[in-house]
Design an enzyme around this catalytic site. Structure first.
Site, PDB file in Angstrom:
ATOM      1  N   PHE A 120       0.817  -1.220   0.000  1.00 28.85           N
ATOM      2  CA  PHE A 120       0.000   0.000   0.000  1.00 28.85           C
ATOM      3  C   PHE A 120       0.852   1.273   0.000  1.00 28.85           C
ATOM      4  O   PHE A 120       0.493   2.281   0.602  1.00 28.85           O
ATOM      5  CB  PHE A 120      -0.975   0.000   1.187  1.00 28.85           C
ATOM      6  CG  PHE A 120      -2.156  -0.910   0.964  1.00 28.85           C
ATOM      7  CD1 PHE A 120      -3.363  -0.410   0.513  1.00 28.85           C
ATOM      8  CD2 PHE A 120      -2.050  -2.268   1.172  1.00 28.85           C
ATOM      9  CE1 PHE A 120      -4.443  -1.242   0.283  1.00 28.85           C
ATOM     10  CE2 PHE A 120      -3.122  -3.114   0.950  1.00 28.85           C
ATOM     11  CZ  PHE A 120      -4.318  -2.604   0.492  1.00 28.85           C
TER      12      PHE A 120
ATOM     13  N   LYS B 213     -10.427  -0.529  -8.756  1.00 25.46           N
ATOM     14  CA  LYS B 213      -9.185  -1.299  -8.720  1.00 25.46           C
ATOM     15  C   LYS B 213      -9.339  -2.440  -9.712  1.00 25.46           C
ATOM     16  O   LYS B 213     -10.452  -2.754 -10.151  1.00 25.46           O
ATOM     17  CB  LYS B 213      -8.900  -1.834  -7.312  1.00 25.46           C
ATOM     18  CG  LYS B 213      -9.952  -2.804  -6.802  1.00 25.46           C
ATOM     19  CD  LYS B 213      -9.662  -3.295  -5.402  1.00 25.46           C
ATOM     20  CE  LYS B 213      -8.557  -4.318  -5.368  1.00 25.46           C
ATOM     21  NZ  LYS B 213      -8.400  -4.962  -4.046  1.00 25.46           N
TER      22      LYS B 213
ATOM     23  N   CYS C 155     -15.085   0.030   0.777  1.00 25.12           N
ATOM     24  CA  CYS C 155     -14.596  -0.055   2.157  1.00 25.12           C
ATOM     25  C   CYS C 155     -13.882   1.201   2.647  1.00 25.12           C
ATOM     26  O   CYS C 155     -14.334   1.847   3.599  1.00 25.12           O
ATOM     27  CB  CYS C 155     -13.672  -1.261   2.305  1.00 25.12           C
ATOM     28  SG  CYS C 155     -14.519  -2.836   2.121  1.00 25.12           S
TER      29      CYS C 155
END
Length: 440
Positions: A255, A328, A266
């Site tokens: 990340f 994504k 989320c």
């Protein structure tokens, strides 16, 4: 074991299929008859690699079933997973109406001991509310049927959810009822045969763990995005910075990729909900998370700003090729997707867009509606004809090694705005492109 899963979204359907995969008798409930119709006819209502095959395999084996019958679902499972949506309310808090409605249905219809499992991402204190809702329904019936409520947050990445469930990093179970903990250990035993991954906590800690994990990951993303913007101004390369700090084992590489901002079901929702929970329940101002949210909102404007710096603020008559719509890769989820922010900006400035995404174009059409200025192509290269620039928003694998000669030939001008840093800047610029990555 007999298991009921309430809700057939990402969490519910993946959980139900994976629990059936290891031999459990699973019944999935959804109040949306169209979802159940799709599932019973051999389809799935979401895109998730490996899930359709797993669902089909377990339906054929008689271990996985679907229903809209609430009474049948409550009667079926000793373990009752609540995996319904918790969308953000108007004030940013999680909307708990579906969770509490599921709990009330269980209390209204249960006739024997149940373990009620909060699988949805829910604020701290939700298990107490679920417990109270069931108790209220039992009191209305004048019965004293035993039950327990535990928190078992999910840690599933969209696009890798099946693998994440089958090979978990950790399994969190929050509760105090010994029988419930025993049953949860038995349920998850097949997923941790080589070493123990299950951590038992108090219920409130389990609820906070989920929010804390997503908030930490969102913080890393926003931090790297801000560093990327700084690197660009200072003439540094954020990719070199990423490798330099990621090699520190205290930091690691996960990340740390800068880009066009985070999205999905989320991170945006959970950051908002944690900020709201802190303010309303604890009178605390979470300054770091407020900054994370602000930085992410700003980062979603970066691609449009870079484009306008090259083509001008007025984009009337300009046509843009867009690669990637989902928030994504390996999902069709468009919730809070950076592509939506980009489209809003460039359409408002007068541009038209031809977009391509391997999985999310149908969902994009649903979200955007009948938007005449956005068209969709069957292949990435089809988007390029007559376009003034290529903009990359989602890092699908098929975008990683394109034919740059073909791109240059079909674009009106050799301009690439890369929101995911897919290419080596020196190489692409040697090919004759005006190449605008993030922080490089």
């Amino acid at each position: 074991m007999k298991v009921t899963v309430v809700g057939t979204g990402y969490v519910g359907l993946v959980s139900g299929a994976c629990l059936a995969e290891v031999g459990n008798d699973v019944l999935c409930l959804d109040v949306n008859p169209e979802k159940i119709r799709i599932l019973e006819s051999g389809g799935i209502p979401i895109f998730e690699p490996g899930l359709k095959e797993m669902v089909a395999r377990n339906v054929a084996a008689g271990r996985l079933h679907f229903t809209t019958d609430v009474a049948r679902a409550v009667n079926h499972g000793t373990i009752q997973f609540i995996a319904v949506g918790t969308p953000p309310d108007e004030d940013g808090s999680a909307d708990m109406q579906y969770v509490l409605a599921a709990a009330r249905n269980i209390g209204r219809l249960m006739t024997d001991y149940k373990v009620v499992v909060d699988k949805s991402t829910v604020p701290v204190g939700t298990a107490d509310k679920v417990h109270a809702a069931i108790a209220d329904e039992l009191a209305k019936r004048g019965v004293n049927t035993p039950y327990a409520v535990v928190s078992n947050p999910e840690f599933l990445k969209e696009g890798a959810a099946v693998d994440d469930f089958m090979k978990p990093d950790r399994i969190i179970v929050g509760g105090s009822d010994e029988q419930a903990i025993f049953l949860m250990r038995a349920l998850y035993a097949p997923f941790q045969r080589n070493h123990e991954r299950l951590l038992v906590t108090d219920v409130r800690s389990a609820e906070l763990i989920k929010y804390a994990a997503n908030a930490m990951l969102a913080t890393r993303i926003s931090f790297m995005n801000e560093l990327a913007n700084l690197a660009e101004k200072l003439g540094a390369d954020i990719e070199m910075v990423r490798q330099g700090i990621g090699s520190d084992p205290r930091i690691g590489y996960h990340f740390l990729y800068p880009g066009a901002g985070y999205g999905g079901s989320c991170f945006p929702k959970d950051v908002k909900a944690l900020i709201k929970t802190a303010a309303s329940d604890a009178d605390l101002d979470l300054k770091v998370l407020s900054a994370v949210e602000s930085a992410n909102d700003a980062q979603k404007q970066v691609l449009a700003r870079k484009l306008k710096q090259r083509l001008g603020a007025d984009l009337k008559g300009r046509h843009i090729a867009l690669w990637g719509l989902a928030f994504k890769p390996n999902t069709d989820d468009m919730r809070e997707a950076p592509s939506l922010s980009f489209l809003e900006e460039v359409l408002a400035a007068g541009a038209t867009v031809t977009a391509y995404d391997p999985a999310a174009m149908h969902e994009a059409q649903r979200v955007l509606g009948d938007e005449p200025r956005v068209s969709y192509a069957k292949t990435p290269n089809e988007t390029l004809d007559g376009a003034d620039a290529l903009v990359i928003v989602t890092e699908w694998k098929e975008f990683r090694s394109p034919d740059f000669d073909l791109i240059k030939e079909r674009l009106k001008q050799p301009l690439i705005v890369d929101g995911r840093n897919l290419y080596d800047p020196a190489f692409v610029r040697r090919m004759g492109f005006d190449y605008l990555p993030i922080g490089r």
